[in-house]
Scaffold this active site. Structure first.
Site, PDB file in Angstrom:
ATOM      1  N   ASP A   1      14.804  15.414  82.082  1.00 32.62           N
ATOM      2  CA  ASP A   1      15.212  15.557  83.473  1.00 32.62           C
ATOM      3  C   ASP A   1      14.920  16.977  83.964  1.00 32.62           C
ATOM      4  OD1 ASP A   1      16.732  14.443  85.773  1.00 32.62           O
ATOM      5  OD2 ASP A   1      18.140  16.035  85.277  1.00 32.62           O
TER       6      ASP A   1
ATOM      7  N   GLU B   1       9.991  15.085  83.969  1.00 37.41           N
ATOM      8  CA  GLU B   1      10.126  14.923  85.415  1.00 37.41           C
ATOM      9  C   GLU B   1       9.650  16.227  86.050  1.00 37.41           C
ATOM     10  OE1 GLU B   1      13.489  13.979  88.824  1.00 37.41           O
ATOM     11  OE2 GLU B   1      14.040  15.124  87.038  1.00 37.41           O
TER      12      GLU B   1
END
Length: 511
Positions: free
Chosen positions: A198, A256
């Site tokens: 993330d 990401e």
């Protein structure tokens, strides 16, 4: 081919209205039938759930909400029995404010070891009452929260690029990197096949934490000039992570990475950094042949200089579903089906968000009382946030909760989804689910999909066509009228051609 599971919304095994790991395990046969190769599971570690699990209080344990560690071990074993790989979502940029480290930081003194694991700073102005810089939070409001010191007086401020419950870690502190490496090995040793990281472009912060030139950015949005993200020191962090993963030859890291500049994006997928990085160009692109072609060219160009594999996705847990983005209703479904065929015709790794294969739309009229996304509160109830793309999956039956749970689902499901359940679509040859199954199967077995490149074909206005080196031709008709197909046999089409004519809002594969 990765299938993204948002665990709260996939399948509930224990009747509490929230999806869990045993629910995912119960549906592995469905994923095997769909034909995907790997699961990407959004965070299931221990968390107070201030941001749906992206606020982690213990990265090396599974939250009881999702079934605990035993459920994770069972899921990994059963997935591997079905030759499905399991990738976990890890959150390296921040922790929960309930993490033991942050509790120690609050109890500790300014300048102490405990606070150095996070980003604490003295405030500006009289008595330090002004935040250390002007950074806003991605979720709205300031990116700084002031703490009370041990004597009760207002004290330092801590940085949280996201919600106050998600304090940013200080990756310049060796303890942070060492602890994350421990987390990587913990899960890899338990059989996890890799990780989605993330905010992979956000861990490193610039020296001095300079003010932003513009602070009127939209929530959940930033660009390449934003000092909160994409600082050069982040690449050394990824090199350290890669060294750990290289100890496990089959493990994969997926970042990401919201970076627009192709050169800077490509830096994340150099041979000693991430294996894959999400490129969101297609997900940000309207249903227009010119725009789609530009997005494809851009995505291929971003990874070509470093020899990396391109990635493709049309939606995820942070982005409105493609059916809604493309206009909603029957037109939105038709365009989403066509874009799926374009996506699966491209070389590289594809990520499917749970429910896309059912042609589900966003649910943009959820009652305000049920909204859970922190964006809703942080915006003062002016931004509804991302809950609309997180409504649970409809499995069977004719009324909510459609087999998702025996209770009331954590977000309400529209009654009109009765026609979109897995049960309703599974045996219907013309359904979106059947189209996905056929497309995924063909992509995996036909030699015409071979080759790492594409070659553009001439095509009518409002359309595009490209050829793979193996011989596959993909045609997208984004114009309002039918078009003549090029020579070749139709392998698959999102809408059946008539008399050699491909209807509007449709795509076809030819060989």
């Amino acid at each position: 081919m990765f299938y993204q599971v948002y665990p709260r919304s996939f399948a509930d095994s224990d009747g509490d209205g929230i999806g869990d790991l045993r629910g995912i395990r119960d549906k592995l046969g469905y994923l095997e039938l769909l034909g995907v190769d790997a699961l990407w599971i959004c965070p299931v570690m221990r968390s107070p759930m201030a941001d749906g699990g992206y606020d982690v209080s213990d990265p090396r344990d599974i939250d009881p909400l999702f079934g605990g560690m035993a459920a994770m071990d069972e899921l990994i074993a059963d997935a591997h029995d079905r030759r499905l790989k399991v990738t976990m979502d890890l959150v390296p940029n921040h922790t929960s404010d309930r993490h033991p480290w942050f509790a120690a930081a609050l109890a500790g003194a300014p300048g102490g070891r405990e606070r150095d694991r996070y980003i604490f700073r003295d405030g500006r102005g009289l008595d330090g009452a002004i935040p250390p810089n002007n950074w806003p939070s991605i979720f709205g409001g300031p990116a700084w929260t002031r703490v009370a010191e041990a004597d009760g007086r207002p004290g330092q401020w801590y940085l949280h690029i996201f919600a106050p419950e998600q304090p940013d870690l200080n990756w310049a502190n060796p303890e942070v990197a060492a602890d994350f490496e421990q987390t990587l090995r913990f899960w890899l040793d338990r059989g996890v096949d890799g990780f989605r990281l993330d905010v992979a472009h956000g861990m490193a912060k610039p020296d001095g934490l300079p003010d932003m030139e513009r602070v009127d950015t939209k929530m959940l949005v930033h660009d390449d000039s934003d000092p909160r993200f994409n600082n050069p020191a982040v690449h050394e962090i990824h090199r350290r992570i890669r060294k750990v993963l290289d100890e496990y030859p089959d493990a994969v890291s997926i970042g990401e990475v919201w970076v627009d500049d192709n050169i800077r994006f490509g830096e994340y997928v150099r041979p000693d950094e991430l294996h894959l990085a999400f490129n969101f160009r297609l997900a940000e692109t309207p249903f227009s042949a010119d725009a789609v072609r530009a997005a494809i060219d851009n995505s291929l160009a971003a990874v070509a200089p470093v020899g990396a594999v391109p990635t493709w996705t049309l939606s995820n847990h942070d982005i409105a579903r493609e059916v809604t983005r493309y206009g909603g209703g029957p037109v939105g479904v038709a365009r989403a089906r066509a874009m799926m065929m374009v996506e699966l015709a491209l070389p590289g790794a594809v990520f499917i968000y749970n429910g896309a294969e059912l042609g589900l739309p966003n649910v943009d009229d959820l009652p305000e009382a049920v909204l859970r996304d922190p964006v809703w509160e942080r915006s003062g109830h002016t931004e509804r946030g991302r809950d609309g793309c997180r409504v649970p999956i409809p499995w069977e039956g004719v009324a909510p909760p459609f087999g998702f749970t025996r209770a009331e689902s954590w977000l309400p499901m529209p009654p009109e989804w009765a026609a979109s359940t897995v049960e309703a679509q599974l045996e219907e040859l013309g359904s979106t689910l059947s189209l996905y199954r056929m497309a995924i199967e063909l992509r995996g077995v036909r030699p015409e999909f071979a080759g790492p490149r594409i070659e553009w074909y001439g095509s009518p206005a409002g359309c595009l066509a490209f050829r793979r080196p193996g011989g596959l031709v993909c045609v997208l008709n984004a114009s309002p009228v039918p078009i003549s197909l090029p020579p070749g046999d139709v392998l698959l089409a999102s809408v059946a051609p008539e008399n050699g004519q491909l209807p509007a809002n449709a795509a076809a594969w030819l060989v």
